[in-house]
Design an enzyme around this catalytic site. Structure first.
Site, PDB file in Angstrom:
ATOM      1  N   SER A  75       0.800  -1.226   0.000  1.00  0.00           N
ATOM      2  CA  SER A  75       0.000   0.000   0.000  1.00  0.00           C
ATOM      3  C   SER A  75       0.834   1.278   0.000  1.00  0.00           C
ATOM      4  O   SER A  75       0.317   2.348  -0.332  1.00  0.00           O
ATOM      5  CB  SER A  75      -0.947   0.019   1.204  1.00  0.00           C
ATOM      6  OG  SER A  75      -0.221   0.139   2.410  1.00  0.00           O
ATOM      7  N   LYS A 154       0.832   4.510   6.870  1.00  0.00           N
ATOM      8  CA  LYS A 154       0.214   5.360   5.845  1.00  0.00           C
ATOM      9  C   LYS A 154       0.837   6.753   5.920  1.00  0.00           C
ATOM     10  O   LYS A 154       1.607   7.067   6.823  1.00  0.00           O
ATOM     11  CB  LYS A 154      -1.306   5.482   6.062  1.00  0.00           C
ATOM     12  CG  LYS A 154      -2.072   4.158   6.132  1.00  0.00           C
ATOM     13  CD  LYS A 154      -2.123   3.437   4.800  1.00  0.00           C
ATOM     14  CE  LYS A 154      -2.895   2.124   4.926  1.00  0.00           C
ATOM     15  NZ  LYS A 154      -2.790   1.298   3.700  1.00  0.00           N
TER      16      LYS A 154
END
Length: 310
Positions: A75, A154
């Protein structure tokens, strides 16, 4: 009188003056063997202390200063590598910075997933065997195994008081009405280069809106918990800031923390220097004790030599 008969009178002593009778002489070998035994015994007595000290220091460093994490999913490609069949990055996560400041837009952070988040990007292969699972969890502490399934990595896109939405006419995420500059974005082949739009989300104070750099292959604040405010991350859940890629050697380097928002205020100098200052402060007592121990060892060795010299 026979020449073979023993002569009478005082005989020359073979004992060296200054050495008691029966004592081991230099070079006789006896003292050397005893010294080696003493050295070996001393090592085995000190070994448990060294092991315990190392474990305690490791625990303190991992808890309060920083920890190495293995990147388990794709990701955050290509900022951080993590995928099936590749050599996953190990990153050093700084736990000190956010004790003195708040996460800023552009920071790559590791955080504990809120209750509304589900981990679907990867599954850790922890064993059901208690002993094997303990070793796997210990390995994850130094980045040799995947982290807990509730840990995520993230990039911070918007912070408290800001409104974020997607997208403008050029397919850019917008914060407070202004498009972001995101040179770190990665478009995974086969997933397209158009971001999926989402409605405006106003981030409350104490929360973060986060997204993955692999924009079309990241389950983040846009989707987790159904999106909206349920996808936001409490600042209290943030474990630390990803600073450096430590493994593999071909990937050594810092983690890009460019602020994507148009007006980026530089980090305060004290914030930039805080981790280094704490590191020096922590290292000083160890260095001082080591040098003091070295001086004591040299002094004792010199006194011992003076006592042994006839």
């Amino acid at each position: 009188m026979s020449d073979l008969a023993p002569r009478e009178g005082p005989q020359e002593s073979t004992e060296r003056p200054g050495w008691p009778s029966g004592a081991a002489k230099p070079g006789s070998g006896t003292g050397g063997r005893h010294a080696k035994k003493r050295k070996k015994g001393s090592f085995w007595r000190e070994l448990p202390i060294l092991v315990i000290t190392a474990l305690v220091l490791t625990f303190l460093i991992q808890t309060f200063i920083g920890r190495v994490y293995l990147i388990p999913s794709q990701s955050m490609e290509e900022t951080l590598h993590g995928c099936a069949g590749c050599t996953n990055d190990r990153v050093f996560v700084d736990k000190i910075t956010y004790d003195f400041s708040q996460p800023r837009p552009g920071d790559v952070v590791v955080f504990r997933g809120p209750d509304s988040w589900e981990q679907t990007e990867f599954r850790s292969n922890y064993s059901d065997n208690v002993v094997l699972r303990w070793f796997q969890e210990a390995a994850s502490v130094i980045g040799l195994a995947p982290p807990d399934e509730q840990d995520f990595v993230k990039r911070v896109i918007a912070v408290g008081g800001q409104t974020v939405q997607c997208c403008d006419a050029q397919n850019r995420v917008v914060v407070n009405g202004r498009p972001l500059d995101e040179p770190y974005l990665y478009w995974e082949p086969g997933r397209g280069t158009t971001q999926e739009p989402f409605a405006p989300v106003t981030v409350p104070q104490g929360k973060l809106f986060v997204m993955g750099d692999n924009r079309n292959d990241s389950l983040d604040s846009r989707y987790q918990g159904g999106g909206g405010e349920r996808g936001l991350v409490p600042i209290g859940n943030v474990i630390g800031k990803a600073r450096f890629i430590v493994l593999p050697p071909s990937r050594w380097g810092g983690v890009d923390d460019k602020n994507p928002q148009p007006v980026a205020l530089p980090a305060p100098p004290w914030q930039v220097g805080a981790p280094a200052a704490v590191g020096f402060a922590a290292a000083f007592p160890v260095l001082w004790l080591g040098r003091r121990g070295l001086r004591l060892g040299v002094s004792r060795g010199a006194r011992g030599r003076r006592r042994r010299v006839p």
